[in-house]
Motif scaffolding. Structure first.
Motif, PDB file in Angstrom:
ATOM      1  N   VAL A  68      14.913  -1.080 -14.368  1.00  0.00           N
ATOM      2  CA  VAL A  68      14.540  -1.511 -13.084  1.00  0.00           C
ATOM      3  C   VAL A  68      13.545  -0.568 -12.577  1.00  0.00           C
ATOM      4  N   ALA A  69      12.524  -1.003 -12.012  1.00  0.00           N
ATOM      5  CA  ALA A  69      11.458  -0.112 -11.415  1.00  0.00           C
ATOM      6  C   ALA A  69      11.477  -0.281  -9.771  1.00  0.00           C
ATOM      7  N   ILE A  70      11.309   0.740  -9.142  1.00  0.00           N
ATOM      8  CA  ILE A  70      11.048   0.554  -7.772  1.00  0.00           C
ATOM      9  C   ILE A  70       9.644   0.916  -7.246  1.00  0.00           C
ATOM     10  N   PHE A  71       9.250   0.081  -6.522  1.00  0.00           N
ATOM     11  CA  PHE A  71       7.895   0.187  -6.157  1.00  0.00           C
ATOM     12  C   PHE A  71       7.673   0.843  -4.809  1.00  0.00           C
ATOM     13  N   GLN A  72       6.868   1.907  -5.028  1.00  0.00           N
ATOM     14  CA  GLN A  72       6.432   2.797  -3.745  1.00  0.00           C
ATOM     15  C   GLN A  72       5.259   2.502  -2.816  1.00  0.00           C
ATOM     16  N   SER A  73       5.069   1.977  -1.808  1.00  0.00           N
ATOM     17  CA  SER A  73       3.973   1.695  -1.285  1.00  0.00           C
ATOM     18  C   SER A  73       3.033   2.772  -0.497  1.00  0.00           C
ATOM     19  N   THR A  74       1.752   2.679  -0.938  1.00  0.00           N
ATOM     20  CA  THR A  74       0.981   3.782  -0.271  1.00  0.00           C
ATOM     21  C   THR A  74      -0.351   2.966   0.224  1.00  0.00           C
ATOM     22  N   TYR A  75      -0.810   3.032   1.438  1.00  0.00           N
ATOM     23  CA  TYR A  75      -1.698   2.199   2.039  1.00  0.00           C
ATOM     24  C   TYR A  75      -2.993   2.704   2.113  1.00  0.00           C
ATOM     25  N   LEU A  76      -3.524   3.723   2.637  1.00  0.00           N
ATOM     26  CA  LEU A  76      -4.948   4.372   2.406  1.00  0.00           C
ATOM     27  C   LEU A  76      -5.981   3.641   2.949  1.00  0.00           C
ATOM     28  N   ARG A  77      -5.707   2.923   4.111  1.00  0.00           N
ATOM     29  CA  ARG A  77      -6.846   1.821   4.201  1.00  0.00           C
ATOM     30  C   ARG A  77      -8.108   2.462   4.920  1.00  0.00           C
ATOM     31  N   GLU A  78      -8.111   3.835   5.319  1.00  0.00           N
ATOM     32  CA  GLU A  78      -9.196   4.532   5.640  1.00  0.00           C
ATOM     33  C   GLU A  78     -10.384   4.201   4.574  1.00  0.00           C
ATOM     34  N   TRP A  79      -9.783   4.297   3.045  1.00  0.00           N
ATOM     35  CA  TRP A  79     -10.854   4.270   2.023  1.00  0.00           C
ATOM     36  C   TRP A  79     -10.555   3.276   1.205  1.00  0.00           C
ATOM     37  N   TYR A  80      -9.737   2.332   1.219  1.00  0.00           N
ATOM     38  CA  TYR A  80      -9.618   1.067   0.444  1.00  0.00           C
ATOM     39  C   TYR A  80      -9.300  -0.314   1.430  1.00  0.00           C
ATOM     40  N   ARG A  81     -10.085  -1.088   1.258  1.00  0.00           N
ATOM     41  CA  ARG A  81     -10.439  -2.214   2.091  1.00  0.00           C
ATOM     42  C   ARG A  81      -9.003  -2.803   2.377  1.00  0.00           C
ATOM     43  N   ASN A  82      -8.487  -3.295   1.016  1.00  0.00           N
ATOM     44  CA  ASN A  82      -7.106  -4.165   1.114  1.00  0.00           C
ATOM     45  C   ASN A  82      -5.965  -3.238   1.013  1.00  0.00           C
ATOM     46  N   GLY A  83      -6.067  -2.081   1.256  1.00  0.00           N
ATOM     47  CA  GLY A  83      -4.866  -1.039   0.933  1.00  0.00           C
ATOM     48  C   GLY A  83      -4.803  -0.553  -0.754  1.00  0.00           C
ATOM     49  N   PHE A  84      -4.458   0.528  -0.743  1.00  0.00           N
ATOM     50  CA  PHE A  84      -4.302   1.117  -2.326  1.00  0.00           C
ATOM     51  C   PHE A  84      -3.310   0.573  -3.142  1.00  0.00           C
ATOM     52  N   ASN A  85      -2.058   0.437  -2.442  1.00  0.00           N
ATOM     53  CA  ASN A  85      -0.986  -0.063  -3.033  1.00  0.00           C
ATOM     54  C   ASN A  85       0.054  -0.525  -1.843  1.00  0.00           C
ATOM     55  N   THR A  86      -0.277  -1.694  -1.543  1.00  0.00           N
ATOM     56  CA  THR A  86       0.456  -2.406  -0.330  1.00  0.00           C
ATOM     57  C   THR A  86       1.758  -3.091  -0.608  1.00  0.00           C
ATOM     58  N   VAL A  87       2.628  -3.277   0.389  1.00  0.00           N
ATOM     59  CA  VAL A  87       3.641  -4.094   0.188  1.00  0.00           C
ATOM     60  C   VAL A  87       3.543  -5.469  -0.358  1.00  0.00           C
ATOM     61  N   GLU A  88       2.322  -6.041   0.174  1.00  0.00           N
ATOM     62  CA  GLU A  88       2.067  -7.322  -0.259  1.00  0.00           C
ATOM     63  C   GLU A  88       1.623  -7.435  -1.709  1.00  0.00           C
ATOM     64  N   ARG A  89       0.791  -6.586  -2.157  1.00  0.00           N
ATOM     65  CA  ARG A  89       0.303  -6.500  -3.477  1.00  0.00           C
ATOM     66  C   ARG A  89       1.590  -6.309  -4.332  1.00  0.00           C
ATOM     67  N   ASN A  90       2.545  -5.157  -4.032  1.00  0.00           N
ATOM     68  CA  ASN A  90       3.594  -4.939  -4.984  1.00  0.00           C
ATOM     69  C   ASN A  90       4.552  -6.179  -4.804  1.00  0.00           C
ATOM     70  N   GLY A  91       4.542  -6.846  -3.572  1.00  0.00           N
ATOM     71  CA  GLY A  91       5.562  -8.076  -3.495  1.00  0.00           C
ATOM     72  C   GLY A  91       4.993  -9.328  -4.430  1.00  0.00           C
ATOM     73  N   SER A  92       3.763  -9.404  -4.654  1.00  0.00           N
ATOM     74  CA  SER A  92       3.308 -10.377  -5.706  1.00  0.00           C
ATOM     75  C   SER A  92       3.977 -10.366  -6.932  1.00  0.00           C
ATOM     76  N   LEU A  93       4.617  -9.236  -7.375  1.00  0.00           N
ATOM     77  CA  LEU A  93       5.120  -9.101  -8.738  1.00  0.00           C
ATOM     78  C   LEU A  93       6.702  -9.132  -8.559  1.00  0.00           C
ATOM     79  N   LEU A  94       7.290  -8.765  -7.313  1.00  0.00           N
ATOM     80  CA  LEU A  94       8.482  -9.067  -6.861  1.00  0.00           C
ATOM     81  C   LEU A  94       9.008 -10.202  -7.179  1.00  0.00           C
ATOM     82  N   GLU A  95       8.183 -11.097  -6.695  1.00  0.00           N
ATOM     83  CA  GLU A  95       8.470 -12.640  -6.538  1.00  0.00           C
ATOM     84  C   GLU A  95       8.764 -12.966  -7.975  1.00  0.00           C
TER      85      GLU A  95
END
Length: 354
Positions: free
Chosen positions: A79-106
């Motif tokens: 089991v892997a636990i995803f930790q989200s980090t946004y950094l939207r100041e530098w990455y347009r769609n965020g660096f490691n967002t809930v939505e991106r991680n959530g695409s694999l969760l599904e």
């Protein structure tokens, strides 16, 4: 599941990512920060064994196939636990967002746990977003990044009144696990904004929450240990400790593990592989094989038993997250509960002979 010498280890990687640091995702005008951030990560990546190192372009953004192969198929992770980090100041769609991680969760709901995030500087809008995200994903934890930049602010602390309001909401929602990055800085963030000293205030104020201090406050290992021994709900997250030190700095790794074993104890240490800074395979195999050196400088540190390694590699995180562990991977005896005296508990009760 990993098996060695007849012992089966249930592996919970408590700190994993599925980031997008591709050049297409860099914010115009902030490219130097987006590149500097991932370059700094890549420097940490090179602290792993040469055989496990990637080229820079691959490091920027892995595919779903890469993740599944590296973490589940070859990495021994159950089991892997995803930790989200946004950094939207530098990455347009965020660096490691809930939505991106959530695409694999599904796609892998039995193998992944998705943690959320919050930033107290977002105020009421941030509280609303946390509630909406929790309603969708049913978070068991959140990841906090106290040094993240936002609209001219270069960080915040858990002592801030707004942070306390968000912690109250976290507790109200039933989210039990709060992962806080308190470790090595990443350029261009400020090192002091990752200082570990605000954790004790939050941990004492919110005893129903578990505070997992990621990277154990490195390089402030003593500050972390002397704080964590007094806070029964503070845990040591070993991401970076294993990946960054076990191969490249073995003596320092032994010191860090030794101090954690003495002050924090084997029941409050959680393995984290920090994918994709490093892949988990060599870390899991290396930690199972690792033992405290026999050098004179390490004689006052505890040896790690097989049961100790099983706890660190998965059983402790499984307990915090309510993950079912197969019978063949459990300890022969019941895992100690909170009623068991923690190392150094006499420091709290005042019975130490100091």
């Amino acid at each position: 599941m990993y098996e060695k010498d007849g012992e089966k280890y249930f592996i919970v990687d408590s700190h994993s990512h599925f980031w997008d640091a591709s050049e297409e995702n860099w914010v115009a005008g902030a490219e130097q920060y987006a590149k500097g951030w991932i370059d700094c990560f890549y420097g940490y990546h090179k602290l792993g064994p040469p055989s496990e190192q990637w080229d820079w372009q691959r490091f920027l953004k892995v595919s779903e196939e890469d993740f599944v192969r590296d973490v589940f198929d070859e990495g021994h992770v159950d089991v892997a636990i995803f930790q989200s980090t946004y950094l939207r100041e530098w990455y347009r769609n965020g660096f490691n967002t809930v939505e991106r991680n959530g695409s694999l969760l599904e796609r892998y709901p039995e193998r992944l746990i998705l943690n959320g995030r919050w930033d107290p500087r977002e105020g009421d809008a941030g509280l609303k977003q946390l509630e909406e995200d929790h309603k969708r994903y049913n978070f068991k934890g959140v990841k906090l990044y106290t040094a993240e930049w936002r609209e001219g602010s270069r960080g915040w602390t858990l002592r801030d009144p707004e942070a306390m309001r968000f912690l109250e909401k976290t507790q109200e929602l039933g989210i039990k696990n709060v992962h806080v990055h308190k470790g090595p800085t990443i350029w261009p963030l400020d090192k002091d904004a990752f200082d570990v000293r605000d954790v004790d205030t939050a941990a004492t104020s919110f005893t129903e929450l578990n505070f997992i201090v990621e990277h154990v406050g490195l390089p402030r290992i003593e500050d972390f240990c002397f704080m964590a021994v007094q806070e029964p709900n503070v845990y040591a997250g070993l991401s970076v400790v294993v990946g960054g030190l076990m191969y490249a700095r073995p003596k320092f790794f032994a010191k860090v593990i030794g101090e954690l074993m003495f002050w924090v104890g084997e029941d409050k240490m959680l393995y984290g592989g920090d994918y994709n800074i490093w892949t988990p395979k060599w870390q899991v195999e290396g930690l199972v094989d690792w033992q405290m050196p026999d050098d004179e400088q390490f004689t006052d540190y505890a040896k790690l038993t097989t049961d100790t390694k099983k706890k660190i590699l998965g059983l402790n995180a499984a307990r915090l997250y309510g993950i079912e562990v197969p019978a063949e991977c459990q300890l022969g005896a019941a895992t100690p509960t909170g009623d068991v005296e923690q190392p150094g508990e006499e420091l709290v009760s005042g019975t130490a002979g100091l």
